[in-house]
Design a protein around this motif. Structure first.
Motif, PDB file in Angstrom:
ATOM      1  N   VAL A  21      77.536  85.841  99.343  1.00 46.47           N
ATOM      2  CA  VAL A  21      76.434  86.705  99.773  1.00 46.47           C
ATOM      3  C   VAL A  21      77.043  87.919 100.453  1.00 46.47           C
ATOM      4  O   VAL A  21      77.559  87.835 101.566  1.00 46.47           O
ATOM      5  CB  VAL A  21      75.473  85.961 100.731  1.00 46.47           C
ATOM      6  CG1 VAL A  21      74.405  86.906 101.250  1.00 46.47           C
ATOM      7  CG2 VAL A  21      74.840  84.768 100.030  1.00 46.47           C
ATOM      8  N   SER A  22      76.993  89.038  99.774  1.00 47.25           N
ATOM      9  CA  SER A  22      77.712  90.234 100.210  1.00 47.25           C
ATOM     10  C   SER A  22      77.062  91.460  99.586  1.00 47.25           C
ATOM     11  O   SER A  22      76.304  91.359  98.618  1.00 47.25           O
ATOM     12  CB  SER A  22      79.181  90.130  99.773  1.00 47.25           C
ATOM     13  OG  SER A  22      79.854  91.362  99.850  1.00 47.25           O
ATOM     14  N   ASP A  23      77.346  92.621 100.130  1.00 46.63           N
ATOM     15  CA  ASP A  23      76.897  93.863  99.496  1.00 46.63           C
ATOM     16  C   ASP A  23      77.756  94.213  98.285  1.00 46.63           C
ATOM     17  O   ASP A  23      77.408  95.110  97.513  1.00 46.63           O
ATOM     18  CB  ASP A  23      76.926  95.015 100.504  1.00 46.63           C
ATOM     19  CG  ASP A  23      75.722  94.996 101.443  1.00 46.63           C
ATOM     20  OD1 ASP A  23      74.860  94.105 101.301  1.00 46.63           O
ATOM     21  OD2 ASP A  23      75.656  95.872 102.333  1.00 46.63           O
ATOM     22  N   THR A  24      78.885  93.541  98.141  1.00 48.58           N
ATOM     23  CA  THR A  24      79.784  93.745  96.992  1.00 48.58           C
ATOM     24  C   THR A  24      80.292  92.385  96.528  1.00 48.58           C
ATOM     25  O   THR A  24      81.482  92.101  96.588  1.00 48.58           O
ATOM     26  CB  THR A  24      80.961  94.667  97.358  1.00 48.58           C
ATOM     27  OG1 THR A  24      81.613  94.159  98.546  1.00 48.58           O
ATOM     28  CG2 THR A  24      80.499  96.085  97.637  1.00 48.58           C
ATOM     29  N   SER A  25      79.398  91.541  96.075  1.00 53.27           N
ATOM     30  CA  SER A  25      79.764  90.172  95.712  1.00 53.27           C
ATOM     31  C   SER A  25      80.354  90.097  94.305  1.00 53.27           C
ATOM     32  O   SER A  25      79.758  90.600  93.354  1.00 53.27           O
ATOM     33  CB  SER A  25      78.544  89.257  95.797  1.00 53.27           C
ATOM     34  OG  SER A  25      78.862  87.973  95.282  1.00 53.27           O
ATOM     35  N   PRO A  26      81.492  89.420  94.148  1.00 52.09           N
ATOM     36  CA  PRO A  26      82.054  89.230  92.806  1.00 52.09           C
ATOM     37  C   PRO A  26      81.237  88.267  91.953  1.00 52.09           C
ATOM     38  O   PRO A  26      81.505  88.108  90.762  1.00 52.09           O
ATOM     39  CB  PRO A  26      83.455  88.669  93.089  1.00 52.09           C
ATOM     40  CG  PRO A  26      83.344  88.025  94.430  1.00 52.09           C
ATOM     41  CD  PRO A  26      82.372  88.868  95.198  1.00 52.09           C
ATOM     42  N   PHE A  27      80.226  87.620  92.535  1.00 46.72           N
ATOM     43  CA  PHE A  27      79.327  86.774  91.757  1.00 46.72           C
ATOM     44  C   PHE A  27      78.147  87.573  91.191  1.00 46.72           C
ATOM     45  O   PHE A  27      77.333  87.020  90.452  1.00 46.72           O
ATOM     46  CB  PHE A  27      78.811  85.623  92.627  1.00 46.72           C
ATOM     47  CG  PHE A  27      79.870  84.619  92.968  1.00 46.72           C
ATOM     48  CD1 PHE A  27      80.081  83.506  92.171  1.00 46.72           C
ATOM     49  CD2 PHE A  27      80.674  84.794  94.084  1.00 46.72           C
ATOM     50  CE1 PHE A  27      81.058  82.583  92.477  1.00 46.72           C
ATOM     51  CE2 PHE A  27      81.666  83.874  94.400  1.00 46.72           C
ATOM     52  CZ  PHE A  27      81.867  82.768  93.595  1.00 46.72           C
ATOM     53  N   ASP A  28      78.053  88.832  91.562  1.00 46.75           N
ATOM     54  CA  ASP A  28      77.008  89.728  91.059  1.00 46.75           C
ATOM     55  C   ASP A  28      77.573  90.479  89.855  1.00 46.75           C
ATOM     56  O   ASP A  28      78.547  91.236  89.980  1.00 46.75           O
ATOM     57  CB  ASP A  28      76.603  90.700  92.168  1.00 46.75           C
ATOM     58  CG  ASP A  28      75.547  91.701  91.735  1.00 46.75           C
ATOM     59  OD1 ASP A  28      74.959  91.514  90.650  1.00 46.75           O
ATOM     60  OD2 ASP A  28      75.311  92.663  92.495  1.00 46.75           O
ATOM     61  N   PRO A  33      76.605 100.362  82.601  1.00 47.42           N
ATOM     62  CA  PRO A  33      76.013 101.709  82.640  1.00 47.42           C
ATOM     63  C   PRO A  33      76.057 102.324  84.027  1.00 47.42           C
ATOM     64  O   PRO A  33      75.465 103.379  84.252  1.00 47.42           O
ATOM     65  CB  PRO A  33      74.577 101.449  82.194  1.00 47.42           C
ATOM     66  CG  PRO A  33      74.283 100.081  82.699  1.00 47.42           C
ATOM     67  CD  PRO A  33      75.565  99.318  82.576  1.00 47.42           C
ATOM     68  N   GLY A  34      76.719 101.662  84.954  1.00 43.07           N
ATOM     69  CA  GLY A  34      76.807 102.171  86.315  1.00 43.07           C
ATOM     70  C   GLY A  34      75.836 101.523  87.272  1.00 43.07           C
ATOM     71  O   GLY A  34      75.617 102.024  88.383  1.00 43.07           O
ATOM     72  N   THR A  35      75.242 100.398  86.882  1.00 41.22           N
ATOM     73  CA  THR A  35      74.321  99.680  87.754  1.00 41.22           C
ATOM     74  C   THR A  35      75.020  99.315  89.058  1.00 41.22           C
ATOM     75  O   THR A  35      76.077  98.684  89.032  1.00 41.22           O
ATOM     76  CB  THR A  35      73.824  98.394  87.062  1.00 41.22           C
ATOM     77  OG1 THR A  35      73.242  98.725  85.812  1.00 41.22           O
ATOM     78  CG2 THR A  35      72.806  97.681  87.930  1.00 41.22           C
ATOM     79  N   PRO A  36      74.467  99.678  90.212  1.00 40.65           N
ATOM     80  CA  PRO A  36      75.139  99.365  91.478  1.00 40.65           C
ATOM     81  C   PRO A  36      75.017  97.896  91.841  1.00 40.65           C
ATOM     82  O   PRO A  36      74.128  97.186  91.353  1.00 40.65           O
ATOM     83  CB  PRO A  36      74.384 100.236  92.486  1.00 40.65           C
ATOM     84  CG  PRO A  36      73.023 100.394  91.900  1.00 40.65           C
ATOM     85  CD  PRO A  36      73.225 100.435  90.404  1.00 40.65           C
ATOM     86  N   ALA A  37      75.912  97.450  92.690  1.00 38.37           N
ATOM     87  CA  ALA A  37      75.860  96.074  93.181  1.00 38.37           C
ATOM     88  C   ALA A  37      74.610  95.857  94.031  1.00 38.37           C
ATOM     89  O   ALA A  37      74.078  96.798  94.638  1.00 38.37           O
ATOM     90  CB  ALA A  37      77.106  95.768  94.013  1.00 38.37           C
ATOM     91  N   GLN A  38      74.121  94.631  94.052  1.00 42.64           N
ATOM     92  CA  GLN A  38      73.003  94.302  94.923  1.00 42.64           C
ATOM     93  C   GLN A  38      73.482  94.272  96.378  1.00 42.64           C
ATOM     94  O   GLN A  38      74.375  93.507  96.722  1.00 42.64           O
ATOM     95  CB  GLN A  38      72.423  92.931  94.565  1.00 42.64           C
ATOM     96  CG  GLN A  38      71.262  92.523  95.486  1.00 42.64           C
ATOM     97  CD  GLN A  38      70.829  91.083  95.285  1.00 42.64           C
ATOM     98  OE1 GLN A  38      71.514  90.303  94.619  1.00 42.64           O
ATOM     99  NE2 GLN A  38      69.710  90.712  95.870  1.00 42.64           N
TER     100      GLN A  38
END
Length: 328
Positions: free
Chosen positions: A255-262, A276-281
């Motif tokens: 659970v992170s702003d830059t999670s490698p699971f996202d 396409p450049g979708t930002p991380a959750q």
């Protein structure tokens, strides 16, 4: 103990019969066993159920179209069956979303809430910005299709090895905790109680013609966490809000702003081609935005800690929890 309600039979760990009731809710790919030491240490009537499809609770199917309500409704029936009255709720990871859903639906049953590295109130993957805006209307990027298939296979096979980056033991070492903890075998064995399949973990996989090629299905746990099914953006409208304590590890990668699971973050890093450049959750940012609107909450960040403060820093975790429970 085993408690049978009209919905299912639940397995519940408990340490004592006296004191105010505190209900501990575990996260995804785990069980009530992750709360064992916490239950023993607390001077409360602490109870930890296995959620459906985990541990020794019935492997009942999860209707993902209800978000996390299958889990929260199970807990509501458990509270009623045991005549617990108003309870303190403690939810870790996915369990944080479960207790917030219970709070949303039954605030009269809740004395206080403690969130431990909770899933975002806007689910897992498929959203952008602090307000949880859907990247695509159908939730593309979230759901069971985002699960690593080798991890799922090894989970189903009961793999206790560390031979692969996707073995449950390796995932525990690299994602659940930031540093080694005692009783690793015990916790890995608890992970392996997860019921694997289309109706439990990870759920039914659905393809999409948009990047990254997956969308939420209608059954199972990862689909229940999809933002098209699970979304809590009206908690601030509750009357008589119980206090919330938010505890999180500073080094959490799940659970992170830059999670490698996202998948969106992996696309931004170039790990998954064609993004396409979708930002991380921004999961942490989203939780903070929801709680800022809610009102009575405190946030505590534990340094040198990953996804599991209650395992990694048990003394500090219990101190924070006891202080919160004492003031609620």
């Amino acid at each position: 103990m085993k408690v049978t309600t009209p919905r299912l039979t639940q397995h519940v760990l408990t340490a004592r019969e006296e004191g105010e009731p505190v209900l501990f809710v575990h996260g995804n790919v785990s069980s009530s066993a992750f709360w064992r030491d916490t239950l023993i240490a607390l001077p409360y009537r602490a109870l930890a159920p296995d959620l459906r499809g985990f541990g020794e609770t019935d492997p009942a199917p999860v209707d993902a179209t209800r978000g996390l309500r299958d889990f929260s409704d199970d807990l509501t029936e458990l509270i009623e069956a045991l005549n617990l009255g108003r309870v303190h709720l403690v939810g870790w990871s996915m369990g944080g979303g479960v207790v917030l859903q219970l709070l949303r639906d039954h605030p009269d049953l809740v004395r206080s809430v403690t969130l431990v590295n909770p899933v975002s109130p806007y689910g897992y993957s498929g959203t952008e910005g602090p307000g949880g805006t859907l990247t695509h209307a159908d939730g593309t990027g979230a759901g069971a299709g985002a699960a690593n298939p080798d991890f799922v296979t090894r989970l189903a096979a009961g793999d206790m090895s560390d031979e692969s980056p996707t073995s449950p033991r390796t995932v525990f070492r690299t994602s659940y905790v930031a540093a080694p903890v005692p009783d690793e075998d015990f916790y890995v064995a608890a992970m392996l109680t997860t019921k694997v399949g289309d109706h439990n973990y990870p759920g039914d996989a659905v393809t999409s013609d948009r990047w990254p090629g997956v969308a939420p299905g209608k059954s199972g746990i990862l689909n229940a966490l999809a933002p098209t099914h699970f979304r809590l953006d009206d908690l601030h409208e509750l009357a008589g809000k119980p206090p919330i304590l938010w505890i999180r590890g500073a080094d959490d990668v799940i659970v992170s702003d830059t999670s490698p699971f996202d998948l969106a973050h992996l696309g931004a890093l170039g790990v998954i081609p064609g993004s396409p450049g979708t930002p991380a959750q921004p999961m942490i940012t989203q939780t903070r935005a929801v709680l800022d609107r809610y009102g009575p909450y405190q946030e505590h960040v534990i340094q040198n800690c990953g996804h599991s403060p209650h395992l990694e820093h048990p003394a500090e975790f219990r101190r924070l929890l006891l202080d919160h429970l004492g003031r609620a």
